[in-house]
Design an enzyme around this catalytic site. Structure first.
Site, PDB file in Angstrom:
ATOM      1  N   GLY A  12       0.445   7.244 -13.231  1.00 24.38           N
ATOM      2  CA  GLY A  12      -0.748   6.400 -13.295  1.00 24.38           C
ATOM      3  C   GLY A  12      -0.711   5.383 -14.425  1.00 24.38           C
ATOM      4  O   GLY A  12      -1.740   4.855 -14.830  1.00 24.38           O
TER       5      GLY A  12
ATOM      6  N   ILE B 241      -6.102   1.892 -27.428  1.00 25.07           N
ATOM      7  CA  ILE B 241      -6.073   1.766 -28.889  1.00 25.07           C
ATOM      8  C   ILE B 241      -7.372   1.101 -29.344  1.00 25.07           C
ATOM      9  O   ILE B 241      -7.736   0.054 -28.830  1.00 25.07           O
ATOM     10  CB  ILE B 241      -4.903   0.860 -29.328  1.00 25.07           C
ATOM     11  CG1 ILE B 241      -3.586   1.391 -28.785  1.00 25.07           C
ATOM     12  CG2 ILE B 241      -4.846   0.759 -30.829  1.00 25.07           C
ATOM     13  CD1 ILE B 241      -2.447   0.465 -29.080  1.00 25.07           C
TER      14      ILE B 241
ATOM     15  N   ASP C 175       0.974  -8.198 -17.967  1.00 26.42           N
ATOM     16  CA  ASP C 175      -0.089  -7.351 -18.527  1.00 26.42           C
ATOM     17  C   ASP C 175      -0.159  -7.539 -20.049  1.00 26.42           C
ATOM     18  O   ASP C 175      -1.244  -7.709 -20.619  1.00 26.42           O
ATOM     19  CB  ASP C 175       0.216  -5.885 -18.153  1.00 26.42           C
ATOM     20  CG  ASP C 175      -0.732  -4.907 -18.810  1.00 26.42           C
ATOM     21  OD1 ASP C 175      -1.876  -4.780 -18.340  1.00 26.42           O
ATOM     22  OD2 ASP C 175      -0.335  -4.275 -19.809  1.00 26.42           O
TER      23      ASP C 175
ATOM     24  N   GLY D 208      -2.731   5.669 -18.915  1.00 27.89           N
ATOM     25  CA  GLY D 208      -2.954   7.062 -18.515  1.00 27.89           C
ATOM     26  C   GLY D 208      -4.417   7.292 -18.202  1.00 27.89           C
ATOM     27  O   GLY D 208      -5.296   6.561 -18.658  1.00 27.89           O
TER      28      GLY D 208
ATOM     29  N   GLU E 212       0.336  -0.750 -13.278  1.00 29.07           N
ATOM     30  CA  GLU E 212      -0.676  -1.449 -12.486  1.00 29.07           C
ATOM     31  C   GLU E 212      -0.302  -1.303 -11.010  1.00 29.07           C
ATOM     32  O   GLU E 212       0.847  -0.978 -10.685  1.00 29.07           O
ATOM     33  CB  GLU E 212      -0.705  -2.936 -12.856  1.00 29.07           C
ATOM     34  CG  GLU E 212      -1.071  -3.193 -14.305  1.00 29.07           C
ATOM     35  CD  GLU E 212      -2.463  -2.706 -14.667  1.00 29.07           C
ATOM     36  OE1 GLU E 212      -3.419  -2.983 -13.929  1.00 29.07           O
ATOM     37  OE2 GLU E 212      -2.594  -2.025 -15.691  1.00 29.07           O
TER      38      GLU E 212
ATOM     39  N   LYS F 140      -3.150  -9.263 -22.542  1.00 30.08           N
ATOM     40  CA  LYS F 140      -3.639  -8.622 -23.771  1.00 30.08           C
ATOM     41  C   LYS F 140      -3.436  -9.543 -24.976  1.00 30.08           C
ATOM     42  O   LYS F 140      -4.254  -9.548 -25.905  1.00 30.08           O
ATOM     43  CB  LYS F 140      -2.940  -7.274 -23.959  1.00 30.08           C
ATOM     44  CG  LYS F 140      -3.386  -6.258 -22.890  1.00 30.08           C
ATOM     45  CD  LYS F 140      -2.513  -5.024 -22.863  1.00 30.08           C
ATOM     46  CE  LYS F 140      -2.945  -4.062 -21.759  1.00 30.08           C
ATOM     47  NZ  LYS F 140      -1.929  -3.047 -21.452  1.00 30.08           N
TER      48      LYS F 140
HETATM   49  N1  HSE Z   1      -0.574  -0.805 -16.888  1.00 21.89           N
HETATM   50  C1  HSE Z   1      -1.013  -0.850 -18.234  1.00 21.89           C
HETATM   51  C2  HSE Z   1       0.131  -0.424 -19.136  1.00 21.89           C
HETATM   52  C3  HSE Z   1      -2.156   0.096 -18.489  1.00 21.89           C
HETATM   53  O1  HSE Z   1       1.118   0.097 -18.654  1.00 21.89           O
HETATM   54  O2  HSE Z   1       0.038  -0.648 -20.335  1.00 21.89           O
HETATM   55  C4  HSE Z   1      -3.425  -0.600 -18.788  1.00 21.89           C
HETATM   56  O3  HSE Z   1      -3.340  -1.393 -19.871  1.00 21.89           O
END
Ligand code: HSE
Length: 292
Positions: A52, A1, A66, A167, A55, A70
């Site tokens: 994919g 984004i 994660d 992705g 992580e 962020k």
């Molecule tokens: N593994 C992360 C997610 C991807 O699923 O949002 C990278 O930010």
């Protein structure tokens, strides 16, 4: 984004007051498959890994780490604050049951893993938790692997930034954009400038100032006086009920669901301790609720 450059450039003249984000593609994808299509947790995780999204250690995705990383980055770009990962309280999706999902649905909410960074009177608060979102909130319709960041600010008001959260191609596109940016800086001869120049001293908020509504799912023996006792416990911490629901009791156990009016983190801690100490209540789950 495309959110970080937006915060650093387009919103540089604005004052951001709150950022709410559906920040993790893997847990978003998994919750959508589990809730809408009845997939098991294991199948949803396996598919997220095959696509994919996850992580290499999927704990980071499903336990909220994660999204918490962020949230740290968003607090720097949106609020100029330097907070540590350990300052972001985080809770993942692993303890969400089908009962929670069904009650949310009945009461007009959907549950999503939401990052919430806000500035209150005493400072900044950042947390990641599964959250009841009213069905009419713009973040409630973010599904599959899509992510979104909802920004509340004094100037613009409300704005939302939306796109795939994981992705191969979306990730490669973002990484390549950073590389192009670096290459441009090298060729322009202005290497070394920070991406985000917004910095200010902002302490961590006092928990007594950080207020939200909360959902409690509680089990209690199916006997008289339990609702009265429950009211006494919440009342002793000055907490008011917004909604109360007792599902059909089976003669042995009753499941009581409460959604509170806004209460502070301090009240949340105190009432949770009292409920856990009370022999007649088992706290099955507690989740944050975003009010309408
Ligand atoms: N593994 C992360 C997610 C991807 O699923 O949002 C990278 O930010």
């Amino acid at each position: 984004i495309p959110i970080l450059r937006t915060l650093a450039n387009s919103l540089t003249s604005d004052k951001v007051t709150r950022i709410l984000g559906v920040l993790n593609g893997t847990s978003k994808f998994m919750m959508t498959k589990m809730v809408d299509e009845g997939w098991s947790y294991e199948d949803a995780l396996k598919t997220a890994q095959e696509l994919g999204y996850a992580e290499s250690d999927p704990t980071n995705d499903v336990e909220g780490y994660d999204a918490a990383y962020k949230a740290v980055i968003l607090s720097q770009f949106g609020f100029g604050a330097t907070i540590d990962f350990d300052d972001v309280s985080h809770k993942g999706i692993t303890n969400i049951s089908t009962d929670d999902v069904a009650v949310a649905q009945e009461l007009g909410y959907v549950i999503k893993l939401v990052g919430d960074v806000r500035e209150v009177e005493s400072g900044i608060s950042a947390e990641v938790s599964p959250t009841f979102l009213p069905k009419n909130h713009p973040l409630a319709s973010v599904n599959d692997v899509m992510n979104a960041v909802f920004v509340e600010s004094i100037g613009i008001g409300e704005s939302m930034y939306y796109g795939p959260g994981a992705g191969q191609r979306p990730t490669a596109t973002s990484v390549l954009a950073d590389i192009i940016r670096i290459a441009r800086r090298l060729s322009d001869g202005n290497v070394g400038k920070p991406f985000n120049e917004f910095r200010r001293d902002l302490p961590l908020a006092n928990p007594a100032d950080v207020k939200s509504n909360y959902y409690f799912a509680l089990d209690t023996p199916d006997e008289k006086g339990k609702i009265l006792h429950l009211s006494e416990i919440f009342n002793s911490e000055d907490i008011s009920f917004e909604q109360v629901l007792q599902q059909k009791a089976n003669g042995t156990t009753a499941r009581i669901v409460v959604i509170t009016h806004a209460m502070s983190k301090t009240q949340l801690k105190a009432v949770t301790e009292k409920l856990e100490a009370a022999e007649d209540f088992t706290v099955v789950n507690t989740l944050k609720v975003l009010s309408n």
